[in-house]
Design a protein around this motif. Structure first.
Motif, PDB file in Angstrom:
ATOM      1  N   ALA A  36       0.842  -1.208   0.000  1.00 40.37           N
ATOM      2  CA  ALA A  36       0.000   0.000   0.000  1.00 40.37           C
ATOM      3  C   ALA A  36       0.873   1.252   0.000  1.00 40.37           C
ATOM      4  CB  ALA A  36      -0.922  -0.008   1.224  1.00 40.37           C
ATOM      5  N   VAL A  37       1.966   1.223   0.736  1.00 39.54           N
ATOM      6  CA  VAL A  37       2.858   2.391   0.778  1.00 39.54           C
ATOM      7  C   VAL A  37       3.563   2.572  -0.564  1.00 39.54           C
ATOM      8  CG1 VAL A  37       5.099   3.094   1.728  1.00 39.54           C
ATOM      9  CG2 VAL A  37       3.188   2.577   3.260  1.00 39.54           C
ATOM     10  N   ARG A  38       3.993   1.443  -1.164  1.00 43.51           N
ATOM     11  CA  ARG A  38       4.642   1.543  -2.492  1.00 43.51           C
ATOM     12  C   ARG A  38       3.646   2.126  -3.493  1.00 43.51           C
ATOM     13  NH1 ARG A  38       5.780  -3.893  -4.117  1.00 43.51           N
ATOM     14  NH2 ARG A  38       7.383  -3.832  -2.512  1.00 43.51           N
ATOM     15  N   GLU A  47      -6.519  15.143   2.872  1.00 43.95           N
ATOM     16  CA  GLU A  47      -7.294  15.553   1.673  1.00 43.95           C
ATOM     17  C   GLU A  47      -6.713  16.863   1.120  1.00 43.95           C
ATOM     18  OE1 GLU A  47     -10.704  13.563   1.508  1.00 43.95           O
ATOM     19  OE2 GLU A  47      -9.884  13.865  -0.523  1.00 43.95           O
ATOM     20  N   GLU A  48      -6.549  17.809   2.025  1.00 47.99           N
ATOM     21  CA  GLU A  48      -6.044  19.141   1.624  1.00 47.99           C
ATOM     22  C   GLU A  48      -4.662  19.058   0.963  1.00 47.99           C
ATOM     23  OE1 GLU A  48      -8.074  21.587   5.362  1.00 47.99           O
ATOM     24  OE2 GLU A  48      -5.890  21.365   5.252  1.00 47.99           O
ATOM     25  N   LYS A  49      -3.828  18.140   1.452  1.00 48.72           N
ATOM     26  CA  LYS A  49      -2.434  18.093   1.001  1.00 48.72           C
ATOM     27  C   LYS A  49      -2.188  17.073  -0.107  1.00 48.72           C
ATOM     28  CE  LYS A  49      -0.522  21.008   4.025  1.00 48.72           C
ATOM     29  NZ  LYS A  49       0.351  22.147   3.673  1.00 48.72           N
ATOM     30  N   GLY A  50      -3.273  16.393  -0.525  1.00 50.16           N
ATOM     31  CA  GLY A  50      -3.093  15.369  -1.572  1.00 50.16           C
ATOM     32  C   GLY A  50      -2.286  14.176  -1.088  1.00 50.16           C
ATOM     33  N   ILE A  51      -2.393  13.909   0.219  1.00 45.26           N
ATOM     34  CA  ILE A  51      -1.664  12.770   0.821  1.00 45.26           C
ATOM     35  C   ILE A  51      -2.606  11.568   0.847  1.00 45.26           C
ATOM     36  CG2 ILE A  51      -0.632  11.902   2.972  1.00 45.26           C
ATOM     37  CD1 ILE A  51       0.063  14.849   3.655  1.00 45.26           C
ATOM     38  N   VAL A  52      -2.096  10.391   0.481  1.00 45.23           N
ATOM     39  CA  VAL A  52      -2.911   9.174   0.538  1.00 45.23           C
ATOM     40  C   VAL A  52      -3.041   8.745   1.993  1.00 45.23           C
ATOM     41  CG1 VAL A  52      -3.023   6.730  -0.128  1.00 45.23           C
ATOM     42  CG2 VAL A  52      -2.219   8.438  -1.776  1.00 45.23           C
ATOM     43  N   LEU A  53      -4.271   8.656   2.485  1.00 50.41           N
ATOM     44  CA  LEU A  53      -4.499   8.205   3.864  1.00 50.41           C
ATOM     45  C   LEU A  53      -4.715   6.693   3.847  1.00 50.41           C
ATOM     46  CD1 LEU A  53      -4.923   8.667   6.872  1.00 50.41           C
ATOM     47  CD2 LEU A  53      -7.328   9.238   6.391  1.00 50.41           C
ATOM     48  N   ILE A  54      -3.821   5.987   4.560  1.00 53.74           N
ATOM     49  CA  ILE A  54      -3.917   4.526   4.621  1.00 53.74           C
ATOM     50  C   ILE A  54      -4.337   4.107   6.032  1.00 53.74           C
ATOM     51  CG2 ILE A  54      -2.671   2.333   4.376  1.00 53.74           C
ATOM     52  CD1 ILE A  54      -0.609   3.814   2.608  1.00 53.74           C
ATOM     53  N   PHE A  55      -5.439   3.416   6.150  1.00 51.62           N
ATOM     54  CA  PHE A  55      -5.856   2.812   7.425  1.00 51.62           C
ATOM     55  C   PHE A  55      -5.302   1.393   7.468  1.00 51.62           C
ATOM     56  CE2 PHE A  55      -7.891   6.313   8.842  1.00 51.62           C
ATOM     57  CZ  PHE A  55      -9.221   6.266   9.248  1.00 51.62           C
ATOM     58  N   ASP A  56      -4.444   1.155   8.431  1.00 54.23           N
ATOM     59  CA  ASP A  56      -3.960  -0.214   8.632  1.00 54.23           C
ATOM     60  C   ASP A  56      -4.978  -0.913   9.535  1.00 54.23           C
ATOM     61  OD1 ASP A  56      -0.906  -1.759   9.934  1.00 54.23           O
ATOM     62  OD2 ASP A  56      -2.884  -2.560   9.463  1.00 54.23           O
ATOM     63  N   GLU A  57      -5.882  -1.644   8.906  1.00 52.07           N
ATOM     64  CA  GLU A  57      -6.960  -2.330   9.633  1.00 52.07           C
ATOM     65  C   GLU A  57      -6.685  -3.831   9.708  1.00 52.07           C
ATOM     66  OE1 GLU A  57     -10.643  -1.030  10.339  1.00 52.07           O
ATOM     67  OE2 GLU A  57     -10.859   0.494   8.793  1.00 52.07           O
ATOM     68  N   VAL A  58      -5.424  -4.178   9.739  1.00 49.49           N
ATOM     69  CA  VAL A  58      -5.063  -5.600   9.858  1.00 49.49           C
ATOM     70  C   VAL A  58      -5.671  -6.176  11.130  1.00 49.49           C
ATOM     71  CG1 VAL A  58      -3.097  -7.164  10.255  1.00 49.49           C
ATOM     72  CG2 VAL A  58      -2.990  -5.458   8.431  1.00 49.49           C
ATOM     73  N   ILE A  59      -5.719  -5.390  12.187  1.00 49.05           N
ATOM     74  CA  ILE A  59      -6.363  -5.860  13.425  1.00 49.05           C
ATOM     75  C   ILE A  59      -7.831  -5.443  13.486  1.00 49.05           C
ATOM     76  CG2 ILE A  59      -6.480  -5.423  15.917  1.00 49.05           C
ATOM     77  CD1 ILE A  59      -3.583  -5.822  16.163  1.00 49.05           C
ATOM     78  N   THR A  60      -8.125  -4.173  13.201  1.00 50.77           N
ATOM     79  CA  THR A  60      -9.488  -3.674  13.405  1.00 50.77           C
ATOM     80  C   THR A  60     -10.457  -4.129  12.310  1.00 50.77           C
ATOM     81  OG1 THR A  60      -8.851  -1.652  12.226  1.00 50.77           O
ATOM     82  CG2 THR A  60      -8.758  -1.594  14.642  1.00 50.77           C
ATOM     83  N   GLY A  61      -9.915  -4.547  11.155  1.00 48.59           N
ATOM     84  CA  GLY A  61     -10.783  -4.981  10.055  1.00 48.59           C
ATOM     85  C   GLY A  61     -11.587  -6.212  10.445  1.00 48.59           C
ATOM     86  N   PHE A  62     -12.914  -6.101  10.389  1.00 47.15           N
ATOM     87  CA  PHE A  62     -13.839  -7.185  10.756  1.00 47.15           C
ATOM     88  C   PHE A  62     -13.767  -7.535  12.244  1.00 47.15           C
ATOM     89  CE2 PHE A  62     -15.266  -7.878   6.532  1.00 47.15           C
ATOM     90  CZ  PHE A  62     -14.176  -7.653   5.715  1.00 47.15           C
ATOM     91  N   ALA A 119       3.827  11.226   0.602  1.00 48.01           N
ATOM     92  CA  ALA A 119       2.998  10.367  -0.242  1.00 48.01           C
ATOM     93  C   ALA A 119       1.823   9.793   0.549  1.00 48.01           C
ATOM     94  CB  ALA A 119       3.837   9.209  -0.799  1.00 48.01           C
ATOM     95  N   ALA A 120       2.126   9.345   1.759  1.00 48.19           N
ATOM     96  CA  ALA A 120       1.072   8.646   2.524  1.00 48.19           C
ATOM     97  C   ALA A 120       1.253   8.833   4.021  1.00 48.19           C
ATOM     98  CB  ALA A 120       1.119   7.148   2.205  1.00 48.19           C
ATOM     99  N   ILE A 121       0.138   8.852   4.701  1.00 49.23           N
ATOM    100  CA  ILE A 121       0.131   8.714   6.160  1.00 49.23           C
ATOM    101  C   ILE A 121      -0.544   7.384   6.440  1.00 49.23           C
ATOM    102  CG2 ILE A 121      -0.845   9.528   8.341  1.00 49.23           C
ATOM    103  CD1 ILE A 121      -0.506  12.365   7.397  1.00 49.23           C
ATOM    104  N   ILE A 122       0.145   6.538   7.202  1.00 48.72           N
ATOM    105  CA  ILE A 122      -0.411   5.231   7.546  1.00 48.72           C
ATOM    106  C   ILE A 122      -0.675   5.195   9.043  1.00 48.72           C
ATOM    107  CG2 ILE A 122       1.890   4.139   7.721  1.00 48.72           C
ATOM    108  CD1 ILE A 122       0.498   1.532   6.631  1.00 48.72           C
TER     109      ILE A 122
END
Ligand code: KE4
Length: 429
Positions: free
Chosen positions: A124-126, A230-245, A201-204
């Motif tokens: 996702a970061v790449r 959003e304002e800075k055009g940065i990709v916001l990545i949610f690492d939901e490996v634990i919280t997902g589902f 590029a991204a905030i994770i």
């Protein structure tokens, strides 16, 4: 209870495997004992090679939300197994699992399956770097996103600092593009974004960090993170490996109604077999090979047995009332433990989100970030861990992890756990 056979296995394991384990946290070093070796899991129980039974609150670090050896999961894997284990050719279960993820996770329009959470976050970061053409990424101190180089930076000291290697073997050049700021610290984040937001590029982020112990986000933290990226055009990545589902069918993004650009998943979506995933806006995902130029691959990605286990698990968690019942049991356990600590004068702060929780020993709380979490009394936690093990309850072998409840933890098991915890608190001395 004795651990003779576990000790024999551990001795042999240490000759053959570094530290005798295939993942460091299993070594139980921080809780001052040797690991047990498991013979089998069944429902909410683990059985070790010496025949001891434990109520399991690690749940394989999250995946086993429906319990160990769930009959529907086992049947699904057995059915897939009869047709072969891997083809390196697309299969229908990959499409079915992708469909389920797209249906359930609100921000995901397209998804790529991989074989671990680390692969998901690394990819996702790449992808975010390829999509934005920017180099820098930003993470939060105490959040863990797997062991790929970019993430292994030392916790920042107060203000944002350029990453310094958090592990030998990680070249400075690699982490010099990784910024780290304290979690829940909007002031520190704003300072960095004003200074160099257009180079990021991204905030994770783990929307609810669980790898420093469970640390809930401040109410305005995730919304502000979304607004500013959003304002800075940065990709916001949610690492939901634990919280997902874990938190809800749609994970933390559904729970908080904050939509990231990319989401990383793992653990539960594999039902205990190796599956990771990253997904999000089609406009971004289309940059991934073979459609786009950003390369990512994997021999066993979308493996038929793993996708079978994942599909069966997601089928169970999608049933009406699944999360409500989990919430009721987790709340009962939380209330019971808090009551016991008060009655027995144990200083600790229990922090819970849904069916994941951490008891920070020696803390009155709230524990709002990594710096605060590090002030915990890890020796006291280690003694509690060992006392509970003796009582037949298996907790996370580290103060800085989350405990999990599964569908298989019945009300009688919650009651039994509280009785065991009372004995464990009493013998803390
Ligand atoms: P894996 O590569 O271990 O499948 O996933 C890495 C990962 C990514 N993101 C988050 C939020 C994670 O929690 C993890 C892995 N979690 C740890 C324990 N909290 C796994 C246990 C271990 O390393 O053995």
């Amino acid at each position: 209870m004795h651990h003779h056979l576990s000790n024999i296995y551990f001795q042999k394991a240490r000759e053959l495997i570094p530290g005798g384990v295939n993942s460091p946290v299993r070594a139980c070093k921080s809780v001052g004992c040797d690991p047990i070796f498991v013979r089998k899991g069944e429902g909410c129980y683990l059985y070790d090679v010496d025949g001891n039974r434990y109520i399991d609150y690690v749940c394989s670090w999250g995946p086993m939300i429906v319990g160990h050896a769930h009959p529907e999961v086992n049947a699904a894997v057995a059915e897939a197994l009869a047709s072969g284990t891997s083809f390196g050719v697309p299969t229908w279960r990959e499409v079915a699992l992708a469909q389920k993820i797209v249906e359930l996770v609100p921000s995901i329009e397209q998804v790529r399956l991989v074989s671990s959470g680390t692969e998901a976050t690394m990819s996702a970061v790449r992808l975010a770097r390829g999509y934005t053409g920017r180099k820098k990424i930003l993470k939060f101190d105490g959040c863990y996103h797997g062991h790929s180089d970019s993430f292994l930076v030392k916790a920042g000291s107060g203000l944002a600092t350029l990453g310094i290697p958090g592990s030998p073997g990680v070249p400075e050049e690699v982490v010099s593009n990784t910024l780290a700021v304290p979690f829940n610290d909007l002031k520190a984040l704003k300072t960095v974004l004003d200074r160099e937001g257009d180079e990021i590029a991204a905030i994770i982020v783990e929307p609810i960090p669980a790898n420093m112990g469970v640390v809930p986000p401040r109410e305005d933290f995730l919304p502000k993170l979304r607004e500013w990226t959003e304002e800075k055009g940065i990709v916001l990545i949610f690492d939901e490996v634990i919280t997902g589902f874990r938190l809800a069918p749609g994970g933390a993004q559904e729970y908080f109604q904050v939509m990231p650009d990319l989401t990383c998943l793992g653990k539960i979506i594999g039902g205990g077999l190796p599956v990771g995933a990253y997904g999000g806006k089609q406009e971004i995902m289309e940059k991934i090979a073979p459609v786009g130029p950003v390369y990512q691959a994997g021999t066993l990605s979308g493996n038929p047995l793993a996708t079978a286990a994942g599909l069966a698990t997601l089928d169970v968690v999608s049933r009406p009332g699944f999360y409500e019942v989990l919430e009721e049991k987790a709340e009962a356990l939380e209330n019971g433990l808090v009551d016991l600590t008060k009655r027995h004068g144990v200083i600790c702060c229990l922090q819970r989100m849904g069916s994941m929780m951490t008891t920070f020993f020696g803390q009155r709380g709230p524990v709002i970030d990594f710096e605060a979490a590090l002030k915990s009394d890890t020796d006291l936690y280690a003694r509690f861990f060992r006392n509970m093990l003796e009582e037949g309850v298996y907790l996370a072998p580290s103060q800085f992890e989350a405990g999990f409840i599964s569908l298989a933890h019945g009300w009688d098991v919650i009651e039994e756990t509280l009785k065991d915890a009372e004995s464990a608190f009493k013998s803390l001395g």
